[in-house]
Design a protein around this motif. Structure first.
Motif, PDB file in Angstrom:
ATOM      1  N   THR A 248       0.839  -1.202   0.000  1.00 46.17           N
ATOM      2  CA  THR A 248       0.000   0.000   0.000  1.00 46.17           C
ATOM      3  C   THR A 248       0.876   1.255   0.000  1.00 46.17           C
ATOM      4  O   THR A 248       0.580   2.234  -0.706  1.00 46.17           O
ATOM      5  CB  THR A 248      -0.925   0.015   1.237  1.00 46.17           C
ATOM      6  N   SER A 249       1.952   1.222   0.780  1.00 43.84           N
ATOM      7  CA  SER A 249       2.870   2.370   0.840  1.00 43.84           C
ATOM      8  C   SER A 249       3.557   2.603  -0.499  1.00 43.84           C
ATOM      9  O   SER A 249       3.669   3.751  -0.959  1.00 43.84           O
ATOM     10  CB  SER A 249       3.924   2.138   1.925  1.00 43.84           C
ATOM     11  N   SER A 252       1.154   4.188  -2.777  1.00 42.96           N
ATOM     12  CA  SER A 252       0.820   5.557  -2.383  1.00 42.96           C
ATOM     13  C   SER A 252       1.901   6.559  -2.759  1.00 42.96           C
ATOM     14  O   SER A 252       1.607   7.689  -3.154  1.00 42.96           O
ATOM     15  CB  SER A 252       0.568   5.619  -0.871  1.00 42.96           C
TER      16      SER A 252
END
Length: 318
Positions: A248-249, A252
């Motif tokens: 997810t990081s 992002s």
């Protein structure tokens, strides 16, 4: 290797049927696996099936993180995000309380409530992976997958005309659909069947619910590790959850090219399909049916709870 190959073959078969005749791929994989359950008892395929149902499942859950970026979540707005958080929490709490009322343990209520509140079959698999082993764990997980997938498909058919009949705008209809339907695929199908604007709003709302899988799974892990003698290990998140946050990081901060995101998302999908086929191979239909009709009523009520909360918020705030 025989067990892994068997699960992979079933995942290909399920995907072929879904692509050519429609219907939920995960449910097909599950049913194909269950239909062969009696044939794998005592066979050399069992170790591979165990490996696939546990480790391939966790890889698939970890890779789910690549589908979520903070830029997508930020589109939702603070008010809508708060509504979704409250709805998810209330639905899970309702599942735990109602499970006790219907004679089930709290684990079953947590599993079905989490699957209903967050993202259907994927959430059921992730929460199950975070729970310790138990004699009823596999059976409960399979039931949760079947129930939420079936209800999600029904909602995909029924919710769009309901939203139009209630006079919702495209944005309101999208928020309602994204905030209530269990599985991502059905959310996309229902949202874009109304309009592109509704589809976009539904997808953003749904992705935010999927993102809540991180804190919910971490919470589940912490609860069930409280009794661990190793207190340090008790508060460490499982590796698949670390992987979920990691991907997810990466999504992002924008370091992953779109083609890599697409390929990792597809790999995640294949891992989950293969894992659920393996879970099906481990469990007989007789065991699932023994859970009874009260469990189905429980999931229906949980579905009604989150639908009622989101519908009420649409009229009060949106």
């Amino acid at each position: 290797m025989p067990g892994i190959l068997l699960a992979v073959i079933l995942s290909f078969a399920a995907t072929f049927i879904s692509d050519h005749h429609g219907g939920p791929t995960l449910l097909y994989a599950l049913l194909f696996g269950m239909s062969l359950n009696s044939l794998i008892e005592g066979s050399p395929a069992k170790p591979g099936i165990e490996f696939t149902s546990k480790y391939v499942l966790r890889i698939g859950v970890a890779l789910l993180g690549v589908r979520i970026g903070l830029d997508q979540i930020s589109q939702l707005g603070l008010t809508s995000a708060s509504i979704l958080v409250i709805a998810v929490i209330i639905t899970i709490i309702s599942g735990v309380l109602l499970a006790k009322f219907f004679g089930f343990d709290k684990r079953f209520g947590l599993l079905t409530g989490g699957a209903t509140a967050i993202c259907g079959a994927s959430a059921a698999l992730a929460i199950s992976a975070a729970m310790p082993a138990s004699p009823t764990k596999e059976r409960s997980t399979l039931f949760a997958v079947v129930a939420v997938t079936t209800l999600s498909t029904l909602a995909m058919i029924l919710y769009p005309p309901l939203a139009l009949w209630l006079g919702m705008t495209s944005t309101e209809a999208g928020f309602f659909i994204g905030g209530t339907i269990h599985d991502v695929a059905q959310v996309v199908g229902a949202g874009y069947s109304i309009s592109p604007e509704a589809g976009d709003a539904a997808t953003v709302a749904k992705l935010f619910r999927v993102a809540l899988l991180i804190p919910i799974t971490l919470f589940v892990t912490t609860i069930f590790k409280q009794t661990s003698s190793n207190k340090i290990k008790a508060y460490l998140p499982p590796l698949f959850l670390v992987g979920f946050v990691f991907f997810t990081s990466l999504r992002s901060i924008g370091v992953l090219p779109e083609i890599v995101i697409t390929q990792l998302s597809e790999l995640s999908r294949w891992c989950l399909i293969t894992a659920i086929a393996a879970v099906g191979l481990k469990t007989s239909l007789r065991d699932v049916l023994q859970i009874g009709h009260q469990a189905l009523i429980l999931v229906v009520i949980e579905t009604a709870v989150i639908a009622g909360l989101i519908l009420g918020s649409v009229y009060l705030i949106h």
